[in-house]
Design a protein around this motif. Sequence first.
Motif, PDB file in Angstrom:
ATOM      1  N   PRO A 149       0.830  -1.205   0.000  1.00 25.46           N
ATOM      2  CA  PRO A 149       0.000   0.000   0.000  1.00 25.46           C
ATOM      3  C   PRO A 149       0.866   1.256   0.000  1.00 25.46           C
ATOM      4  O   PRO A 149       2.064   1.216   0.321  1.00 25.46           O
ATOM      5  CB  PRO A 149      -0.784  -0.130   1.304  1.00 25.46           C
ATOM      6  N   ALA A 150       0.250   2.384  -0.314  1.00 23.24           N
ATOM      7  CA  ALA A 150       0.969   3.662  -0.319  1.00 23.24           C
ATOM      8  C   ALA A 150       1.579   3.955   1.042  1.00 23.24           C
ATOM      9  O   ALA A 150       2.683   4.510   1.143  1.00 23.24           O
ATOM     10  CB  ALA A 150       0.024   4.785  -0.736  1.00 23.24           C
ATOM     11  N   SER A 151       0.887   3.565   2.117  1.00 23.49           N
ATOM     12  CA  SER A 151       1.390   3.841   3.467  1.00 23.49           C
ATOM     13  C   SER A 151       2.731   3.154   3.722  1.00 23.49           C
ATOM     14  O   SER A 151       3.570   3.672   4.483  1.00 23.49           O
ATOM     15  CB  SER A 151       0.364   3.392   4.510  1.00 23.49           C
ATOM     16  N   PHE A 152       2.955   1.993   3.107  1.00 22.48           N
ATOM     17  CA  PHE A 152       4.236   1.313   3.279  1.00 22.48           C
ATOM     18  C   PHE A 152       5.370   2.164   2.715  1.00 22.48           C
ATOM     19  O   PHE A 152       6.443   2.269   3.318  1.00 22.48           O
ATOM     20  CB  PHE A 152       4.216  -0.053   2.594  1.00 22.48           C
ATOM     21  N   TYR A 153       5.139   2.754   1.552  1.00 24.17           N
ATOM     22  CA  TYR A 153       6.185   3.594   0.958  1.00 24.17           C
ATOM     23  C   TYR A 153       6.429   4.844   1.795  1.00 24.17           C
ATOM     24  O   TYR A 153       7.565   5.299   1.935  1.00 24.17           O
ATOM     25  CB  TYR A 153       5.811   3.957  -0.476  1.00 24.17           C
ATOM     26  N   ASP A 154       5.369   5.396   2.370  1.00 23.16           N
ATOM     27  CA  ASP A 154       5.541   6.554   3.253  1.00 23.16           C
ATOM     28  C   ASP A 154       6.404   6.183   4.455  1.00 23.16           C
ATOM     29  O   ASP A 154       7.308   6.942   4.851  1.00 23.16           O
ATOM     30  CB  ASP A 154       4.178   7.071   3.720  1.00 23.16           C
ATOM     31  N   ASP A 155       6.142   5.005   5.038  1.00 24.51           N
ATOM     32  CA  ASP A 155       6.948   4.539   6.167  1.00 24.51           C
ATOM     33  C   ASP A 155       8.400   4.320   5.736  1.00 24.51           C
ATOM     34  O   ASP A 155       9.339   4.622   6.489  1.00 24.51           O
ATOM     35  CB  ASP A 155       6.370   3.239   6.729  1.00 24.51           C
ATOM     36  N   GLU A 192      10.241   7.672   5.324  1.00 27.85           N
ATOM     37  CA  GLU A 192      10.557   8.239   6.632  1.00 27.85           C
ATOM     38  C   GLU A 192      11.728   7.496   7.272  1.00 27.85           C
ATOM     39  O   GLU A 192      12.659   8.114   7.822  1.00 27.85           O
ATOM     40  CB  GLU A 192       9.326   8.161   7.531  1.00 27.85           C
ATOM     41  N   PHE A 193      11.705   6.159   7.216  1.00 25.95           N
ATOM     42  CA  PHE A 193      12.771   5.336   7.782  1.00 25.95           C
ATOM     43  C   PHE A 193      14.100   5.626   7.094  1.00 25.95           C
ATOM     44  O   PHE A 193      15.144   5.786   7.757  1.00 25.95           O
ATOM     45  CB  PHE A 193      12.391   3.861   7.622  1.00 25.95           C
ATOM     46  N   ALA A 194      14.095   5.699   5.764  1.00 27.20           N
ATOM     47  CA  ALA A 194      15.323   5.931   5.014  1.00 27.20           C
ATOM     48  C   ALA A 194      15.897   7.320   5.281  1.00 27.20           C
ATOM     49  O   ALA A 194      17.107   7.482   5.467  1.00 27.20           O
ATOM     50  CB  ALA A 194      15.051   5.753   3.518  1.00 27.20           C
ATOM     51  N   ALA A 195      15.037   8.328   5.309  1.00 28.38           N
ATOM     52  CA  ALA A 195      15.501   9.698   5.558  1.00 28.38           C
ATOM     53  C   ALA A 195      16.098   9.841   6.953  1.00 28.38           C
ATOM     54  O   ALA A 195      17.138  10.494   7.141  1.00 28.38           O
ATOM     55  CB  ALA A 195      14.349  10.682   5.362  1.00 28.38           C
ATOM     56  N   LYS A 196      15.465   9.215   7.917  1.00 25.59           N
ATOM     57  CA  LYS A 196      15.934   9.299   9.304  1.00 25.59           C
ATOM     58  C   LYS A 196      17.301   8.659   9.477  1.00 25.59           C
ATOM     59  O   LYS A 196      18.152   9.139  10.265  1.00 25.59           O
ATOM     60  CB  LYS A 196      14.919   8.628  10.227  1.00 25.59           C
ATOM     61  N   ASN A 197      17.564   7.581   8.711  1.00 27.36           N
ATOM     62  CA  ASN A 197      18.770   6.795   8.934  1.00 27.36           C
ATOM     63  C   ASN A 197      19.818   6.927   7.821  1.00 27.36           C
ATOM     64  O   ASN A 197      20.844   6.236   7.859  1.00 27.36           O
ATOM     65  CB  ASN A 197      18.387   5.321   9.102  1.00 27.36           C
ATOM     66  N   SER A 257       3.639   2.994  -7.249  1.00 28.80           N
ATOM     67  CA  SER A 257       5.058   3.245  -7.467  1.00 28.80           C
ATOM     68  C   SER A 257       5.645   3.970  -6.260  1.00 28.80           C
ATOM     69  O   SER A 257       5.032   4.904  -5.733  1.00 28.80           O
ATOM     70  CB  SER A 257       5.262   4.092  -8.725  1.00 28.80           C
ATOM     71  N   PHE A 258       6.836   3.561  -5.836  1.00 23.76           N
ATOM     72  CA  PHE A 258       7.568   4.256  -4.786  1.00 23.76           C
ATOM     73  C   PHE A 258       7.671   5.748  -5.093  1.00 23.76           C
ATOM     74  O   PHE A 258       7.520   6.603  -4.208  1.00 23.76           O
ATOM     75  CB  PHE A 258       8.961   3.608  -4.684  1.00 23.76           C
ATOM     76  N   LEU A 259       7.894   6.089  -6.372  1.00 27.93           N
ATOM     77  CA  LEU A 259       8.117   7.485  -6.751  1.00 27.93           C
ATOM     78  C   LEU A 259       6.856   8.337  -6.670  1.00 27.93           C
ATOM     79  O   LEU A 259       6.936   9.566  -6.745  1.00 27.93           O
ATOM     80  CB  LEU A 259       8.700   7.560  -8.169  1.00 27.93           C
ATOM     81  N   GLN A 260       5.710   7.713  -6.499  1.00 25.99           N
ATOM     82  CA  GLN A 260       4.474   8.477  -6.336  1.00 25.99           C
ATOM     83  C   GLN A 260       4.385   9.169  -4.986  1.00 25.99           C
ATOM     84  O   GLN A 260       3.608  10.109  -4.829  1.00 25.99           O
ATOM     85  CB  GLN A 260       3.257   7.547  -6.497  1.00 25.99           C
ATOM     86  N   ARG A 261       5.151   8.717  -4.036  1.00 35.84           N
ATOM     87  CA  ARG A 261       4.994   9.209  -2.676  1.00 35.84           C
ATOM     88  C   ARG A 261       5.904  10.406  -2.403  1.00 35.84           C
ATOM     89  O   ARG A 261       7.039  10.474  -2.887  1.00 35.84           O
ATOM     90  CB  ARG A 261       5.278   8.098  -1.665  1.00 35.84           C
ATOM     91  N   PRO A 262       5.433  11.370  -1.613  1.00 35.07           N
ATOM     92  CA  PRO A 262       6.224  12.569  -1.312  1.00 35.07           C
ATOM     93  C   PRO A 262       7.567  12.210  -0.674  1.00 35.07           C
ATOM     94  O   PRO A 262       7.630  11.370   0.229  1.00 35.07           O
ATOM     95  CB  PRO A 262       5.335  13.333  -0.320  1.00 35.07           C
ATOM     96  N   GLY A 263       8.623  12.813  -1.160  1.00 37.70           N
ATOM     97  CA  GLY A 263       9.955  12.605  -0.605  1.00 37.70           C
ATOM     98  C   GLY A 263      10.716  11.442  -1.195  1.00 37.70           C
ATOM     99  O   GLY A 263      11.890  11.232  -0.844  1.00 37.70           O
ATOM    100  N   ALA A 264      10.098  10.678  -2.100  1.00 43.16           N
ATOM    101  CA  ALA A 264      10.763   9.485  -2.639  1.00 43.16           C
ATOM    102  C   ALA A 264      12.060   9.835  -3.365  1.00 43.16           C
ATOM    103  O   ALA A 264      13.092   9.181  -3.166  1.00 43.16           O
ATOM    104  CB  ALA A 264       9.814   8.729  -3.568  1.00 43.16           C
ATOM    105  N   LYS A 265      12.013  10.850  -4.207  1.00 41.25           N
ATOM    106  CA  LYS A 265      13.209  11.205  -4.979  1.00 41.25           C
ATOM    107  C   LYS A 265      14.356  11.668  -4.099  1.00 41.25           C
ATOM    108  O   LYS A 265      15.517  11.556  -4.479  1.00 41.25           O
ATOM    109  CB  LYS A 265      12.879  12.320  -5.978  1.00 41.25           C
ATOM    110  N   GLU A 266      14.045  12.164  -2.920  1.00 41.48           N
ATOM    111  CA  GLU A 266      15.103  12.632  -2.025  1.00 41.48           C
ATOM    112  C   GLU A 266      15.901  11.467  -1.443  1.00 41.48           C
ATOM    113  O   GLU A 266      17.072  11.631  -1.084  1.00 41.48           O
ATOM    114  CB  GLU A 266      14.515  13.457  -0.876  1.00 41.48           C
ATOM    115  N   VAL A 267      15.293  10.284  -1.355  1.00 37.84           N
ATOM    116  CA  VAL A 267      15.965   9.178  -0.668  1.00 37.84           C
ATOM    117  C   VAL A 267      16.279   7.989  -1.565  1.00 37.84           C
ATOM    118  O   VAL A 267      16.944   7.047  -1.113  1.00 37.84           O
ATOM    119  CB  VAL A 267      15.133   8.683   0.541  1.00 37.84           C
ATOM    120  N   GLY A 268      15.837   7.995  -2.814  1.00 36.53           N
ATOM    121  CA  GLY A 268      16.120   6.793  -3.582  1.00 36.53           C
ATOM    122  C   GLY A 268      15.731   6.816  -5.037  1.00 36.53           C
ATOM    123  O   GLY A 268      15.390   7.860  -5.610  1.00 36.53           O
TER     124      GLY A 268
END
Length: 415
Positions: free
Chosen positions: A210-216, A219-224, A246-257
Amino acid sequence: MNHNKQSADEAASSPIAHAGSTNTGFQIQPAERMSGLPAQFFAGLVRKANEQISLGYDVINLGQGNPDRPTPPHIVKSLQESAENPLYHKYPPFSGYSFLKEAIAARYREDYGVHLDPETEVAILFGGKTGLVEISQCLLNPGDVCLVPDPGYPDYWSGVALAGAEMAFMPLREDHAFLPDYGSLSEEDVRRAKLMFINYPNNPTAAAAPASFYDDTIEFAAKNGIVVASDFAYGAIGFDGSKPVSFLQRPGAKEVGVEFYTLSKTYNMAGWRVGFALGNPEVIRIINLMQDHMYVSLFGGIQAAAAAALTGPQDCVHELCSMYESRRNALFGALDQIGWEAAPSQASFFAWLPVPKKYSSAEFSDLLLREAKVVVAPGIGFGKHGEGYVRLGLLTPEDRLVEAVQRIGTLHLFE
């Protein structure tokens, strides 16, 4: 007399020929990285299946992930026409033609609402596998840690091994919807990790995220400080009216991967070897730099045909997805008839099925091949947490899928 052609007698008496045939005790010593590569588990599976076929048995092979349908005709025609273009007989640009990068950007914009800069956020790959192996070599040093799903695609391991890095496994359990639980990872592994792989729709579990998994995950990747590598190889194949996220659909995706996409599954182009890395500009730059030292991009005719696939009519993609859903329904209907209980696949072209308790996954796979002449992939080949399952591919017509299950049913393993 042709003076450019050495006679057989001359070749036999040449110093070079003798040097190659004389036993001098000289031995080739491979680099240490070669001994660190993971064993190709599935090579043994293929060998066993071929042995049965050579004995004259009708073997139904559901163990591999090779699409069984041909590439759509309009894509093949594009290659045929492009192959005659003298422009493509020359070396292509090192990072590939802009028209292909623009085509993938346009497809992502239309399918997912994701906006990509074709020149800085798209890298053309020699198939998705190449990028999934390369990214570890691009980002990891010896001693670094990569977080890897377990069970997962074995070639993630290959790239980590070539980089001389270490793996920490993220268990994918049925009671957690086959999603990693970031809270259960050790603090030490997370602290040392620089890269992580995620893969949804998932191979081998056929789970969707789900989209919520990518949001999590973001957040996990940015924090660490961990770069995310999202393997979206089966992104076009979702069932029951659900479109994979798609992972890239979620806010902040491009910043971490970055996300890896391939034409192999979407357009039945596995043998064409066309894939892309998409997202974070710095990661894309590093991948392109690595490839500058290894390749001169894909043959231009294949790039033109790939662009035709991406920009042309997408009816073939929708029809393919419908076909896989119909095959899934036929398979699980047949499984129900023999009492083999499992949750239907959510996406991809695989099914992930539990093994009867008294067998290991390898023992069960051997039994099915020996007694039913059906090939399935044992879950242990995808990692420790794959034990207890087998993977079946939806890559043969419905009647053969049903026949395979009926053959298994005659063994009375689920009564």
